[in-house]
Structure formats: C-alpha cells, structure tokens
Design a protein around this motif. Structure first.
Motif, PDB file in Angstrom:
ATOM      1  N   THR A  89       0.811  -1.216   0.000  1.00 18.90           N
ATOM      2  CA  THR A  89       0.000   0.000   0.000  1.00 18.90           C
ATOM      3  C   THR A  89       0.846   1.267   0.000  1.00 18.90           C
ATOM      4  OG1 THR A  89      -0.167  -0.095   2.408  1.00 18.90           O
ATOM      5  CG2 THR A  89      -1.971  -1.058   1.159  1.00 18.90           C
ATOM      6  N   CYS A  90       2.050   1.208   0.534  1.00 17.44           N
ATOM      7  CA  CYS A  90       2.911   2.393   0.624  1.00 17.44           C
ATOM      8  C   CYS A  90       3.541   2.766  -0.716  1.00 17.44           C
ATOM      9  CB  CYS A  90       3.990   2.188   1.679  1.00 17.44           C
ATOM     10  SG  CYS A  90       5.001   0.726   1.421  1.00 17.44           S
ATOM     11  N   VAL A  91       3.482   1.892  -1.702  1.00 24.25           N
ATOM     12  CA  VAL A  91       4.020   2.178  -3.033  1.00 24.25           C
ATOM     13  C   VAL A  91       2.994   3.034  -3.778  1.00 24.25           C
ATOM     14  CG1 VAL A  91       4.769   1.151  -5.216  1.00 24.25           C
ATOM     15  CG2 VAL A  91       5.351   0.037  -3.056  1.00 24.25           C
ATOM     16  N   TRP A  92       3.472   4.061  -4.462  1.00 25.26           N
ATOM     17  CA  TRP A  92       2.599   4.957  -5.214  1.00 25.26           C
ATOM     18  C   TRP A  92       1.735   4.164  -6.200  1.00 25.26           C
ATOM     19  CZ3 TRP A  92       3.683   7.286 -10.386  1.00 25.26           C
ATOM     20  CH2 TRP A  92       2.721   8.245 -10.739  1.00 25.26           C
ATOM     21  N   GLY A  93       0.436   4.438  -6.222  1.00 25.28           N
ATOM     22  CA  GLY A  93      -0.499   3.709  -7.073  1.00 25.28           C
ATOM     23  C   GLY A  93      -0.190   3.776  -8.549  1.00 25.28           C
ATOM     24  N   GLY A  94       0.456   4.849  -8.998  1.00 27.57           N
ATOM     25  CA  GLY A  94       0.807   4.973 -10.410  1.00 27.57           C
ATOM     26  C   GLY A  94       1.831   3.957 -10.873  1.00 27.57           C
ATOM     27  N   VAL A  95       2.531   3.346  -9.940  1.00 31.88           N
ATOM     28  CA  VAL A  95       3.518   2.322 -10.290  1.00 31.88           C
ATOM     29  C   VAL A  95       2.822   1.123 -10.948  1.00 31.88           C
ATOM     30  CG1 VAL A  95       5.252   0.726  -9.356  1.00 31.88           C
ATOM     31  CG2 VAL A  95       5.134   3.071  -8.509  1.00 31.88           C
ATOM     32  N   LYS A  96       1.617   0.822 -10.500  1.00 34.41           N
ATOM     33  CA  LYS A  96       0.895  -0.339 -11.044  1.00 34.41           C
ATOM     34  C   LYS A  96       0.747  -0.225 -12.557  1.00 34.41           C
ATOM     35  CE  LYS A  96      -3.249  -3.088 -10.888  1.00 34.41           C
ATOM     36  NZ  LYS A  96      -4.680  -3.030 -10.944  1.00 34.41           N
ATOM     37  N   SER A  97       0.247   0.900 -13.033  1.00 38.61           N
ATOM     38  CA  SER A  97       0.036   1.034 -14.477  1.00 38.61           C
ATOM     39  C   SER A  97       1.358   1.056 -15.232  1.00 38.61           C
ATOM     40  CB  SER A  97      -0.799   2.272 -14.789  1.00 38.61           C
ATOM     41  OG  SER A  97      -0.149   3.434 -14.342  1.00 38.61           O
ATOM     42  N   GLY A  98       2.384   1.667 -14.642  1.00 40.26           N
ATOM     43  CA  GLY A  98       3.683   1.680 -15.297  1.00 40.26           C
ATOM     44  C   GLY A  98       4.272   0.289 -15.461  1.00 40.26           C
ATOM     45  N   LEU A  99       4.141  -0.532 -14.427  1.00 43.86           N
ATOM     46  CA  LEU A  99       4.664  -1.903 -14.501  1.00 43.86           C
ATOM     47  C   LEU A  99       3.808  -2.776 -15.404  1.00 43.86           C
ATOM     48  CD1 LEU A  99       5.760  -2.445 -10.795  1.00 43.86           C
ATOM     49  CD2 LEU A  99       7.185  -1.822 -12.760  1.00 43.86           C
ATOM     50  N   GLU A 100       2.495  -2.565 -15.372  1.00 41.38           N
ATOM     51  CA  GLU A 100       1.619  -3.324 -16.278  1.00 41.38           C
ATOM     52  C   GLU A 100       1.921  -2.986 -17.733  1.00 41.38           C
ATOM     53  OE1 GLU A 100      -2.360  -4.145 -13.584  1.00 41.38           O
ATOM     54  OE2 GLU A 100      -2.221  -2.242 -14.668  1.00 41.38           O
ATOM     55  N   SER A 101       2.193  -1.719 -18.019  1.00 39.55           N
ATOM     56  CA  SER A 101       2.539  -1.314 -19.384  1.00 39.55           C
ATOM     57  C   SER A 101       3.813  -1.993 -19.870  1.00 39.55           C
ATOM     58  CB  SER A 101       2.724   0.205 -19.466  1.00 39.55           C
ATOM     59  OG  SER A 101       1.495   0.849 -19.238  1.00 39.55           O
ATOM     60  N   ALA A 102       4.683  -2.348 -18.924  1.00 43.70           N
ATOM     61  CA  ALA A 102       5.924  -3.048 -19.270  1.00 43.70           C
ATOM     62  C   ALA A 102       5.724  -4.563 -19.334  1.00 43.70           C
ATOM     63  CB  ALA A 102       7.009  -2.706 -18.254  1.00 43.70           C
ATOM     64  N   GLY A 103       4.481  -5.026 -19.159  1.00 41.32           N
ATOM     65  CA  GLY A 103       4.166  -6.445 -19.324  1.00 41.32           C
ATOM     66  C   GLY A 103       4.119  -7.267 -18.052  1.00 41.32           C
ATOM     67  N   HIS A 104       4.162  -6.624 -16.890  1.00 39.06           N
ATOM     68  CA  HIS A 104       4.154  -7.355 -15.625  1.00 39.06           C
ATOM     69  C   HIS A 104       2.723  -7.571 -15.121  1.00 39.06           C
ATOM     70  CE1 HIS A 104       8.481  -7.093 -15.371  1.00 39.06           C
ATOM     71  NE2 HIS A 104       8.385  -5.816 -15.701  1.00 39.06           N
ATOM     72  N   ASP A 105       2.528  -8.638 -14.376  1.00 38.91           N
ATOM     73  CA  ASP A 105       1.258  -8.979 -13.733  1.00 38.91           C
ATOM     74  C   ASP A 105       1.305  -8.369 -12.333  1.00 38.91           C
ATOM     75  OD1 ASP A 105      -0.857 -10.173 -12.366  1.00 38.91           O
ATOM     76  OD2 ASP A 105      -0.350 -12.210 -12.973  1.00 38.91           O
ATOM     77  N   VAL A 106       0.499  -7.318 -12.093  1.00 38.18           N
ATOM     78  CA  VAL A 106       0.637  -6.524 -10.881  1.00 38.18           C
ATOM     79  C   VAL A 106      -0.659  -6.473 -10.082  1.00 38.18           C
ATOM     80  CG1 VAL A 106       1.307  -4.277  -9.938  1.00 38.18           C
ATOM     81  CG2 VAL A 106       2.286  -5.050 -12.116  1.00 38.18           C
ATOM     82  N   VAL A 107      -0.533  -6.702  -8.786  1.00 39.28           N
ATOM     83  CA  VAL A 107      -1.622  -6.491  -7.834  1.00 39.28           C
ATOM     84  C   VAL A 107      -1.156  -5.411  -6.871  1.00 39.28           C
ATOM     85  CG1 VAL A 107      -2.963  -7.529  -5.950  1.00 39.28           C
ATOM     86  CG2 VAL A 107      -2.445  -8.875  -8.007  1.00 39.28           C
ATOM     87  N   TRP A 108      -1.995  -4.375  -6.639  1.00 40.43           N
ATOM     88  CA  TRP A 108      -1.652  -3.292  -5.719  1.00 40.43           C
ATOM     89  C   TRP A 108      -2.582  -3.340  -4.516  1.00 40.43           C
ATOM     90  CZ3 TRP A 108      -3.803   2.156  -5.594  1.00 40.43           C
ATOM     91  CH2 TRP A 108      -3.109   2.945  -4.678  1.00 40.43           C
ATOM     92  N   LEU A 109      -2.005  -3.490  -3.337  1.00 43.87           N
ATOM     93  CA  LEU A 109      -2.799  -3.592  -2.112  1.00 43.87           C
ATOM     94  C   LEU A 109      -3.570  -2.316  -1.799  1.00 43.87           C
ATOM     95  CD1 LEU A 109      -0.241  -5.535   0.078  1.00 43.87           C
ATOM     96  CD2 LEU A 109      -2.395  -6.397  -0.831  1.00 43.87           C
TER      97      LEU A 109
END
Length: 118
Positions: free
Chosen positions: A7-27
C-alpha cells in the motif's frame, strides 16, 4: 513477472509496470490492509515478488524466516521515481529476485541479499 505492490508504493507504479508487461496487484486497491505478515504470506502463496518501502518485510524474512518469493524495497524515492527504479532492478537483477533475493534499491545504490526462503 508477478508482483505485489504494498500500500505504501505509489499507485501509479501499477500502471507503469503493467505497461511493461508485468502482472501486478496493488494492495492500495484492497478495502483493508491485512498487515505485514499476511501480506508477505499472500505474496508467497501467489508466487509474487513483493515491492514495498517498508523495512519490516526484510526483518520478517531474515530474522523470522518467513517464506517469500523475493522482496524489492524502494529507498528514498518519490512516487514518480518508483516505476523507473523497479524496471531498472528487474532488468539488472531479475534472476536474483526470481530466486528469492531481498533487494533494496534507490536512485544510485542497490543492495542485494541473495538466498532462497521459498
């Protein structure tokens, strides 16, 4: 890579990592924070690398021997810097993370503790 963002990681990181092809879950999208021990257990059960700003996960893994699938702790980064550092770490240290390393990364420094607790 399969990733779990604390949860402490900025929420915008999720979309950035997904755009790079990663499977991401953000708490941060969950209704309730389950607590550090359960977060690490969830990451392990779902075979996800945990990305956090919190030092406590390393202590859980190293001192208490909690199983995990790799931990990336982001150090002294703004929210906007977090995605770039994650992607750089994945490029350079993917193998270490995939085998259960604990990586602490900032803009100019990376520390790796390699071991497999899975």
């Amino acid at each position: 890579m399969k990733l779990l963002l604390d949860t402490c990681v900025w929420g915008g990181v999720k979309s950035g990592l997904e755009s790079a092809g990663h499977d991401v879950v953000w708490l941060g999208e969950w209704e309730q924070d389950p607590g550090d021990e359960e977060i690490l257990a969830i990451a392990h059960r779902s075979e996800r690398i945990l990305i956090t700003l919190d030092k406590d996960f390393g202590e859980l893994a190293i001192v208490k021997g909690a199983p995990h699938c790799g931990i990336l702790r982001l150090v002294n980064l703004s929210g906007r810097q977090q995605t770039a550092v994650c992607l750089r770490v994945f490029e350079l240290y993917r193998d270490e993370l995939m085998t259960g390393a604990i990586v602490a990364a900032g803009l100019d420094r990376v520390r790796i503790r390699s071991f497999n607790e899975t």
